[in-house]
Design a protein around this motif. Structure first.
Motif, PDB file in Angstrom:
ATOM      1  N   SER A 200      26.917  46.404  26.727  1.00 31.04           N
ATOM      2  CA  SER A 200      24.894  46.486  27.749  1.00 31.04           C
ATOM      3  C   SER A 200      23.796  46.611  27.235  1.00 31.04           C
ATOM      4  CB  SER A 200      25.088  48.179  27.986  1.00 31.04           C
ATOM      5  OG  SER A 200      23.791  48.370  29.173  1.00 31.04           O
TER       6      SER A 200
ATOM      7  N   GLN B 293      27.021  45.130  35.952  1.00 30.08           N
ATOM      8  CA  GLN B 293      28.059  45.516  37.125  1.00 30.08           C
ATOM      9  C   GLN B 293      29.318  44.963  37.128  1.00 30.08           C
ATOM     10  OE1 GLN B 293      27.050  46.841  40.353  1.00 30.08           O
ATOM     11  NE2 GLN B 293      28.590  47.654  40.994  1.00 30.08           N
TER      12      GLN B 293
ATOM     13  N   SER C  81      32.484  46.442  34.458  1.00 25.83           N
ATOM     14  CA  SER C  81      33.870  46.511  35.544  1.00 25.83           C
ATOM     15  C   SER C  81      35.174  46.226  34.742  1.00 25.83           C
ATOM     16  CB  SER C  81      34.042  46.372  37.033  1.00 25.83           C
ATOM     17  OG  SER C  81      33.512  44.813  36.482  1.00 25.83           O
TER      18      SER C  81
END
Length: 411
Positions: A42, A67, A71
């Motif tokens: 991130s 995203q 995941s």
């Protein structure tokens, strides 16, 4: 009449402006919601999201990329590193890349002045996707083995380079002093050949300077700048000062096979020669132009000719473009490499690093040279010469520069 007749007074201007940042990326929130590995992914995503030059992120939904990447589950740092590399690869920009802690430390050493390996400056050709030699470092094992600018490295120890990132290729060529590495080299008009190179310690001495005599016995300062490392500006300032004391009446600045380095060093060195004027414009994804200016007076008023070739890249092109566009110097040689993108270097929370293309640059006359290069005022093609023949009678580009500087035949 030679350029010696046209003198103006210059003295040193020095800049503390930085164009190559080292800093921490933003941390993600909420911290408790993510694992350590996910935080790193991130962190990288947010730096790219905030700073990357292309606001379309290669025409994809960058939030969706985050995203999808987060995941997955990451068992360790290596798994996170692989996910980051995959995420960055989707940008299709060879200069925006992740560096694991070892690669990041190696890059810092490279720009500070010393490394161990074969001594090649390399890049991924954005048009062909091939690993290409910008230039061998002067006196390095690669230089002595006859590897030249624009050679393609097809394989390293039998591993196809098309499957490697730029930093993975560099890491495979590094190794203990005295060990060997086998490279498969492709050259225009000659096909492929295998080269076995012995690794050694590479000293990155950025400046070679000496006083020469022109055909009409004028004292000429010859300066060869090999790389824009952290100490390049200081070493070049000393060289100019010493040559001025020895009575240099003009200068030849040799930027051939200089692959660039720190933009800050290029800007500072431009100020040594320029009394005033813009050195370079930078343009980010918002289209906002920043600029670096010369505020003089410069170190010397003496006339200047700059030597360039296909191995003249990046910060070298910024310097050459600044001197050409401001009418301070004439360029002699061949069209330059054509790297007009600027990367910022970020240190990440686990000691790894991230290089991100954050801007492009334009010369003072707003020329965008990326993939195009800079055409010299006097184009002189040259057959391959040895390191020992540089700046001698066998060096046609050097002889042309001397003739242009003095207005007399060097024959």
């Amino acid at each position: 009449m030679g350029l010696f007749m046209h003198k103006q007074f210059w003295r040193l201007g020095f800049s503390l402006l930085m164009a190559f940042w080292l800093g921490l990326g933003a941390l993600v929130s909420p911290a408790a919601a993510l694992t350590t590995e996910q935080k790193l992914v991130s962190e990288v995503w947010r730096i790219v999201n905030r700073t990357y030059l292309d606001e379309t992120f290669n025409h994809q939904n960058w939030a969706a990329v985050r995203q999808k990447t987060l995941s997955a589950s990451f068992d360790n740092n290596q798994a996170a590193y692989q996910a980051i590399q995959k995420m960055l690869k989707s940008l299709d920009d060879p200069f925006t890349r992740f560096l694991d802690p070892e690669q990041y430390r190696s890059l810092q050493v490279n720009t500070s002045g010393e490394l161990t390996g074969v001594g090649l400056q390399i890049a991924l050709n954005s048009q062909t996707g091939k690993l290409e030699v910008i230039t061998p470092i002067a006196g390095s094992p690669a230089d002595k083995a006859g590897i030249r600018p624009r050679d393609r490295i097809v394989k390293i120890e039998g591993i196809a380079t098309q499957n490697l990132t730029l930093d993975e290729a560099a890491a495979r060529m590094r190794g203990p002093i005295g060990s060997f590495v086998t490279l498969l080299i492709e050259r225009d008009g000659e096909g492929e050949r295998e080269v076995r190179v012995t690794r050694d310690r590479i000293a990155l001495n950025p400046v070679v300077a000496e006083l020469r005599s022109s055909p009409d016995n004028q004292p000429v300062g010859y300066i060869r700048l090999n790389q824009f490392s952290a100490n390049a500006a200081m070493e070049l300032a000393h060289a100019i000062t010493n040559l001025e004391k020895k009575g240099a009446a003009g200068y030849i600045l040799d930027l051939r096979n200089n692959p660039g380095g720190l933009l800050q060093a290029g800007v500072e060195i431009a100020r040594f020669w320029l009394d005033s004027g813009t050195i370079v414009y930078t343009v980010n994804r918002q289209g906002i132009e920043g600029s670096f200016e010369a505020f003089g007076p410069a170190l010397t008023q003496d006339p200047l000719v700059v030597l360039v070739n296909q191995g003249t890249a990046s910060a070298s092109e910024i310097l050459a473009g600044a001197l050409q566009d401001n009418g301070r110097a004439q360029l002699v040689g061949e069209t330059t490499f054509g790297k007009g993108l600027i990367q910022s270097l970020f240190e990440l929370s686990d000691g790894s690093g991230l290089a991100v293309t954050i801007a492009k640059y334009e010369t003072p006359k707003h020329r965008d040279i990326n993939k195009l290069g800079i055409k010299p005022d006097k184009v002189i093609a040259q057959e391959a010469i040895t390191r020992e023949q540089i700046a001698t009678n066998a060096d046609q580009q050097y002889q042309a520069a001397m003739e242009l500087l003095t207005g007399k035949s060097a024959g």
